[in-house]
Design a protein around this motif. Structure first.
Motif, PDB file in Angstrom:
ATOM      1  N   UNK A   1      -5.867  13.267  -0.674  1.00  0.00           N
ATOM      2  CA  UNK A   1      -5.116  12.029  -0.489  1.00  0.00           C
ATOM      3  C   UNK A   1      -5.586  10.973  -1.492  1.00  0.00           C
ATOM      4  N   UNK A   2      -4.698  10.035  -1.745  1.00  0.00           N
ATOM      5  CA  UNK A   2      -5.069   8.856  -2.505  1.00  0.00           C
ATOM      6  C   UNK A   2      -4.456   7.650  -1.794  1.00  0.00           C
ATOM      7  N   UNK A   3      -5.305   6.902  -1.114  1.00  0.00           N
ATOM      8  CA  UNK A   3      -4.867   5.683  -0.455  1.00  0.00           C
ATOM      9  C   UNK A   3      -4.922   4.560  -1.472  1.00  0.00           C
ATOM     10  N   UNK A   4      -3.807   3.919  -1.687  1.00  0.00           N
ATOM     11  CA  UNK A   4      -3.705   2.874  -2.697  1.00  0.00           C
ATOM     12  C   UNK A   4      -3.343   1.563  -2.012  1.00  0.00           C
ATOM     13  N   UNK A   5      -4.239   0.613  -2.078  1.00  0.00           N
ATOM     14  CA  UNK A   5      -4.023  -0.703  -1.487  1.00  0.00           C
ATOM     15  C   UNK A   5      -3.931  -1.770  -2.571  1.00  0.00           C
ATOM     16  N   UNK A   6      -3.388  -2.904  -2.198  1.00  0.00           N
ATOM     17  CA  UNK A   6      -3.275  -4.036  -3.125  1.00  0.00           C
ATOM     18  C   UNK A   6      -2.697  -3.597  -4.466  1.00  0.00           C
ATOM     19  N   UNK A   7      -1.597  -2.914  -4.409  1.00  0.00           N
ATOM     20  CA  UNK A   7      -1.010  -2.364  -5.623  1.00  0.00           C
ATOM     21  C   UNK A   7      -0.588  -3.461  -6.587  1.00  0.00           C
ATOM     22  N   UNK A   8      -0.756  -3.162  -7.857  1.00  0.00           N
ATOM     23  CA  UNK A   8      -0.421  -4.091  -8.926  1.00  0.00           C
ATOM     24  C   UNK A   8       0.676  -3.500  -9.814  1.00  0.00           C
ATOM     25  N   UNK A   9       1.316  -4.356 -10.564  1.00  0.00           N
ATOM     26  CA  UNK A   9       2.373  -3.891 -11.457  1.00  0.00           C
ATOM     27  C   UNK A   9       1.857  -2.801 -12.396  1.00  0.00           C
TER      28      UNK A   9
ATOM     29  N   UNK B   1     -13.181  20.800  -7.410  1.00  0.00           N
ATOM     30  CA  UNK B   1     -13.156  19.352  -7.529  1.00  0.00           C
ATOM     31  C   UNK B   1     -11.682  18.952  -7.612  1.00  0.00           C
ATOM     32  N   UNK B   2     -11.340  17.892  -6.904  1.00  0.00           N
ATOM     33  CA  UNK B   2      -9.956  17.436  -6.904  1.00  0.00           C
ATOM     34  C   UNK B   2      -9.870  16.055  -7.540  1.00  0.00           C
ATOM     35  N   UNK B   3      -8.840  15.877  -8.333  1.00  0.00           N
ATOM     36  CA  UNK B   3      -8.691  14.612  -9.019  1.00  0.00           C
ATOM     37  C   UNK B   3      -7.272  14.084  -8.969  1.00  0.00           C
ATOM     38  N   UNK B   4      -7.162  12.799  -9.161  1.00  0.00           N
ATOM     39  CA  UNK B   4      -5.867  12.134  -9.342  1.00  0.00           C
ATOM     40  C   UNK B   4      -5.861  11.514 -10.744  1.00  0.00           C
ATOM     41  N   UNK B   5      -4.766  11.709 -11.410  1.00  0.00           N
ATOM     42  CA  UNK B   5      -4.545  11.138 -12.729  1.00  0.00           C
ATOM     43  C   UNK B   5      -3.181  10.461 -12.712  1.00  0.00           C
ATOM     44  N   UNK B   6      -2.941   9.630 -13.690  1.00  0.00           N
ATOM     45  CA  UNK B   6      -1.638   8.973 -13.754  1.00  0.00           C
ATOM     46  C   UNK B   6      -1.201   8.795 -15.200  1.00  0.00           C
ATOM     47  N   UNK B   7       0.107   8.708 -15.356  1.00  0.00           N
ATOM     48  CA  UNK B   7       0.683   8.502 -16.675  1.00  0.00           C
ATOM     49  C   UNK B   7       1.751   7.432 -16.586  1.00  0.00           C
ATOM     50  N   UNK B   8       1.478   6.318 -17.220  1.00  0.00           N
ATOM     51  CA  UNK B   8       2.431   5.218 -17.261  1.00  0.00           C
ATOM     52  C   UNK B   8       3.442   5.474 -18.376  1.00  0.00           C
ATOM     53  N   UNK B   9       4.607   4.845 -18.297  1.00  0.00           N
ATOM     54  CA  UNK B   9       5.639   5.044 -19.313  1.00  0.00           C
ATOM     55  C   UNK B   9       5.120   4.744 -20.713  1.00  0.00           C
TER      56      UNK B   9
ATOM     57  N   UNK C   1      -9.951   7.944  -2.625  1.00  0.00           N
ATOM     58  CA  UNK C   1      -9.612   9.365  -2.659  1.00  0.00           C
ATOM     59  C   UNK C   1     -10.343  10.057  -1.523  1.00  0.00           C
ATOM     60  N   UNK C   2      -9.658  11.002  -0.887  1.00  0.00           N
ATOM     61  CA  UNK C   2     -10.285  11.756   0.183  1.00  0.00           C
ATOM     62  C   UNK C   2      -9.679  13.150   0.200  1.00  0.00           C
ATOM     63  N   UNK C   3     -10.329  14.030   0.936  1.00  0.00           N
ATOM     64  CA  UNK C   3      -9.826  15.385   1.024  1.00  0.00           C
ATOM     65  C   UNK C   3     -10.057  15.923   2.420  1.00  0.00           C
ATOM     66  N   UNK C   4      -9.155  16.806   2.827  1.00  0.00           N
ATOM     67  CA  UNK C   4      -9.285  17.513   4.092  1.00  0.00           C
ATOM     68  C   UNK C   4      -9.156  18.991   3.750  1.00  0.00           C
ATOM     69  N   UNK C   5     -10.275  19.635   3.582  1.00  0.00           N
ATOM     70  CA  UNK C   5     -10.242  21.042   3.181  1.00  0.00           C
ATOM     71  C   UNK C   5      -9.599  21.929   4.238  1.00  0.00           C
ATOM     72  N   UNK C   6      -9.672  21.530   5.489  1.00  0.00           N
ATOM     73  CA  UNK C   6      -9.051  22.326   6.549  1.00  0.00           C
ATOM     74  C   UNK C   6      -7.532  22.307   6.448  1.00  0.00           C
ATOM     75  N   UNK C   7      -7.009  21.232   5.849  1.00  0.00           N
ATOM     76  CA  UNK C   7      -5.566  21.115   5.651  1.00  0.00           C
ATOM     77  C   UNK C   7      -5.160  21.420   4.213  1.00  0.00           C
ATOM     78  N   UNK C   8      -6.152  21.746   3.390  1.00  0.00           N
ATOM     79  CA  UNK C   8      -5.871  22.069   1.987  1.00  0.00           C
ATOM     80  C   UNK C   8      -5.135  20.923   1.290  1.00  0.00           C
TER      81      UNK C   8
ATOM     82  N   UNK D   1       0.827  -1.196   0.000  1.00  0.00           N
ATOM     83  CA  UNK D   1       0.000   0.000   0.000  1.00  0.00           C
ATOM     84  C   UNK D   1       0.864   1.250   0.000  1.00  0.00           C
ATOM     85  N   UNK D   2       0.306   2.321  -0.509  1.00  0.00           N
ATOM     86  CA  UNK D   2       0.918   3.642  -0.468  1.00  0.00           C
ATOM     87  C   UNK D   2      -0.172   4.675  -0.272  1.00  0.00           C
ATOM     88  N   UNK D   3       0.194   5.766   0.335  1.00  0.00           N
ATOM     89  CA  UNK D   3      -0.734   6.880   0.476  1.00  0.00           C
ATOM     90  C   UNK D   3      -0.098   8.112  -0.123  1.00  0.00           C
ATOM     91  N   UNK D   4      -0.709   8.610  -1.169  1.00  0.00           N
ATOM     92  CA  UNK D   4      -0.245   9.837  -1.792  1.00  0.00           C
ATOM     93  C   UNK D   4      -0.957  11.033  -1.175  1.00  0.00           C
TER      94      UNK D   4
END
Length: 122
Positions: free
Chosen positions: A80-88, A33-41, A70-77, A17-20
């Motif tokens: 987050x993205x909690x990622x579990x069971x990560x895959x290749x 609105x907040x989003x997470x995106x990703x770009x693989x090689x 995905x979660x947000x804490x507006x008080x902390x500006x 797991x990782x937490x971004x």
């Protein structure tokens, strides 16, 4: 102008797991609105998850549904993205973004971070 800085990436093994985190400065994320995106090689940037302004609505791409949160804490500006069971196939540079619309199209987002690398090994 909002500036976004991601952190928390790294090299992990499959199943780990990782937490971004995405911290905003220079402005508040409360109205975005907040989003997470990703770009693989060698691939285009793709949508991962979005969260509404108040945090009550979340949408995920199918491949991460049930594993990422995905979660947000507006008080902390911060978002987050909690990622579990990560895959290749989760290996990518992960970007957070802020925008006015609850959409999964990156073109709708006004502000972007510099990205954080996530590498999943077997």
């Amino acid at each position: 102008q909002v500036q976004l800085v991601e952190s928390g990436g790294g090299l992990v093994q499959a199943g780990d797991s990782l937490r971004l985190s995405c911290a905003a400065t220079g402005g508040t994320i409360r109205s975005y609105v907040m989003g997470w995106f990703r770009q693989a090689p060698g691939k285009e940037r793709t949508f991962v998850a979005i969260v509404s302004v108040g945090g009550g609505a979340r949408v995920y791409t199918d491949s991460v549904e049930g594993r990422f949160t995905i979660s947000r804490d507006n008080s902390k500006n911060t978002v987050y993205l909690q990622m579990n069971s990560l895959k290749l196939e989760d290996t990518a540079v992960y970007y957070c973004a802020a925008g006015p619309l609850f959409r999964d199209d990156g073109n709708d987002y006004s502000y972007w971070g510099q990205g954080t690398q996530v590498t999943v090994s077997s």
